[in-house]
Design an enzyme around this catalytic site. Sequence first.
Site, PDB file in Angstrom:
ATOM      1  N   SER A 187       0.799  -1.221   0.000  1.00 18.58           N
ATOM      2  CA  SER A 187       0.000   0.000   0.000  1.00 18.58           C
ATOM      3  C   SER A 187       0.831   1.271   0.000  1.00 18.58           C
ATOM      4  O   SER A 187       0.373   2.300  -0.479  1.00 18.58           O
ATOM      5  CB  SER A 187      -0.950  -0.008   1.188  1.00 18.58           C
ATOM      6  OG  SER A 187      -0.274  -0.326   2.383  1.00 18.58           O
ATOM      7  N   HIS A 215      -5.360  -3.211  -2.723  1.00 14.79           N
ATOM      8  CA  HIS A 215      -5.009  -2.243  -3.776  1.00 14.79           C
ATOM      9  C   HIS A 215      -4.930  -2.875  -5.160  1.00 14.79           C
ATOM     10  O   HIS A 215      -4.542  -2.210  -6.115  1.00 14.79           O
ATOM     11  CB  HIS A 215      -3.689  -1.552  -3.427  1.00 14.79           C
ATOM     12  CG  HIS A 215      -3.747  -0.836  -2.121  1.00 14.79           C
ATOM     13  ND1 HIS A 215      -4.252   0.444  -1.986  1.00 14.79           N
ATOM     14  CD2 HIS A 215      -3.430  -1.240  -0.872  1.00 14.79           C
ATOM     15  CE1 HIS A 215      -4.223   0.794  -0.713  1.00 14.79           C
ATOM     16  NE2 HIS A 215      -3.720  -0.208  -0.012  1.00 14.79           N
ATOM     17  N   LYS A 246     -11.979   0.848  -1.804  1.00 15.53           N
ATOM     18  CA  LYS A 246     -10.900   1.489  -2.556  1.00 15.53           C
ATOM     19  C   LYS A 246     -11.336   1.553  -4.021  1.00 15.53           C
ATOM     20  O   LYS A 246     -12.251   2.311  -4.331  1.00 15.53           O
ATOM     21  CB  LYS A 246      -9.592   0.770  -2.287  1.00 15.53           C
ATOM     22  CG  LYS A 246      -9.160   1.086  -0.839  1.00 15.53           C
ATOM     23  CD  LYS A 246      -7.994   0.333  -0.315  1.00 15.53           C
ATOM     24  CE  LYS A 246      -7.700   0.848   1.108  1.00 15.53           C
ATOM     25  NZ  LYS A 246      -6.984  -0.111   1.922  1.00 15.53           N
TER      26      LYS A 246
HETATM   27  C1  LIG Z   1      -6.984  -0.357   3.380  1.00 14.67           C
HETATM   28  C2  LIG Z   1      -6.377  -1.673   3.629  1.00 14.67           C
HETATM   29  C3  LIG Z   1      -6.967  -2.599   4.486  1.00 14.67           C
HETATM   30  C4  LIG Z   1      -8.149  -2.248   5.338  1.00 14.67           C
HETATM   31  O1  LIG Z   1      -9.313  -2.169   4.584  1.00 14.67           O
HETATM   32  P1  LIG Z   1     -10.501  -1.240   5.097  1.00 14.67           P
HETATM   33  O2  LIG Z   1     -11.675  -1.726   4.334  1.00 14.67           O
HETATM   34  O3  LIG Z   1     -10.119   0.156   4.788  1.00 14.67           O
HETATM   35  O4  LIG Z   1     -10.639  -1.484   6.571  1.00 14.67           O
HETATM   36  C5  LIG Z   1      -6.396  -3.850   4.584  1.00 14.67           C
HETATM   37  N1  LIG Z   1      -5.274  -4.171   3.907  1.00 14.67           N
HETATM   38  C6  LIG Z   1      -4.668  -3.292   3.111  1.00 14.67           C
HETATM   39  C7  LIG Z   1      -3.423  -3.695   2.372  1.00 14.67           C
HETATM   40  C8  LIG Z   1      -5.180  -2.006   2.951  1.00 14.67           C
HETATM   41  O5  LIG Z   1      -4.569  -1.122   2.188  1.00 14.67           O
END
Ligand SMILES: *Cc1c(COP(=O)(O)O)cnc(C)c1O
Length: 409
Positions: A187, A215, A246
């Site tokens: 990320s 991602h 996302k």
């Molecule tokens: C954003 C993210 C999460 C958490 O997901 P949410 O739905 O925002 O709680 C988990 N793993 C990674 C790699 C992330 O970037």
Amino acid sequence: MLIEHIRQRLHELDATAQRRRRRTVLTPCQPAQDWQGQGELLGFCSNDYLGLASHPDLIRALAEGAQRWGVGSGASHLVSGHSAAHASVEALLARWFEPHIPDAQALLFSSGYSANLALMSALANEHTTLLLDKLNHASLIDGAWLAQAKSRARWQRYPHGRLDALERLLAACESPIKLIVTDAVFSMDGDIADLPALLRLAERHDAYLVVDDAHGLGVLGPQGHGSLAHFGLRSTRLIYMGTLGKAVGVGGAFVAAPPLVVEWLLQTARPYIYTTAMPPALAHALEVALRLTEGEEGQRRRLHVQALLTQWRRGLDAIEWGTPAPRPVPSSTPIQPLIVGDNAQALAWQAALQAQGCYVGAIRPPTVPPGTARLRVTFSAAHGPGDVQRLLDALQQASHTLSAESASA
Ligand SMILES: *Cc1c(COP(=O)(O)O)cnc(C)c1O
């Protein structure tokens, strides 16, 4: 005593430029946003990679979902909160993942954070070792802590991407149950894990591979089906977690896994059982978002982001950096970080870009390792070529400003 302790710790955060501050936006998630007290800025910081978060079809779908289902679910999934809207999204996701995980089933969560806590804590027991990439997301690390506290599972970390180190850990590991756990797209760096090699290691050492595709889903692979599709992987040893807030533009997350794994989560994962189901209206909107993501429009948006990335890389090469110069990280995903190093310097870059009307996140430890503070630049299909050019121009200008300042300091 408590308050004094907190005051002291906050003071330490200030001293190392690690104090975080929220800023309030007055507009929906989109590139040009109005920030309270700071006016309009062009943002390069969201994870809304396909620009779906404020898509008119999704706004309509959410309103429609609320008409049909009301708003709240009122209970957890195992009581009365599990609606046909949730079931329908799970069925659609199961179809997405069937080509990669035989007989895949999907289980919806309200967030990726809780999905990862659920996965780690439910799959691990006293016979388990979890092997995590050093740069895995905080939610996976917290999941490993929880697994350790709850069931005396063991966990170890290997240096980022170092399959040789992982293989040594696997060879030395005496636990009968071994789980390799990795982000698919890291990320804060944007690089893609070598999932085929990780899966081969899992097969060779009788381990499972847990993939967090927060991602990658929507961005990678044919139809945006994510990193497993990107690499064309298929195995009974794969356990997948994707997030829906996302690229998919809504919120929530899911696990796709072999049926018995999903059944085990449903029976035992406390972060699944002891929480209210996501609002059914949101599940209704999710179905529309997933169809948009995999359809022609999603494809158009993925190609558009790729074109922006080409423009960005060319433009970066043309910038004449002064000192200090940030260092781009090689990445083929919409996450395009510029490593600055020092925390205060990262904030100085952020401020200099903001003076040019652009907003990027200055990411500092503990989110990233000490000494690697960075500008986390992200692109979205909602950006246009003019936006990319504006950021490039702002970087050039900020570089002049900062090198003049450091020369006079
Ligand atoms: C954003 C993210 C999460 C958490 O997901 P949410 O739905 O925002 O709680 C988990 N793993 C990674 C790699 C992330 O970037």
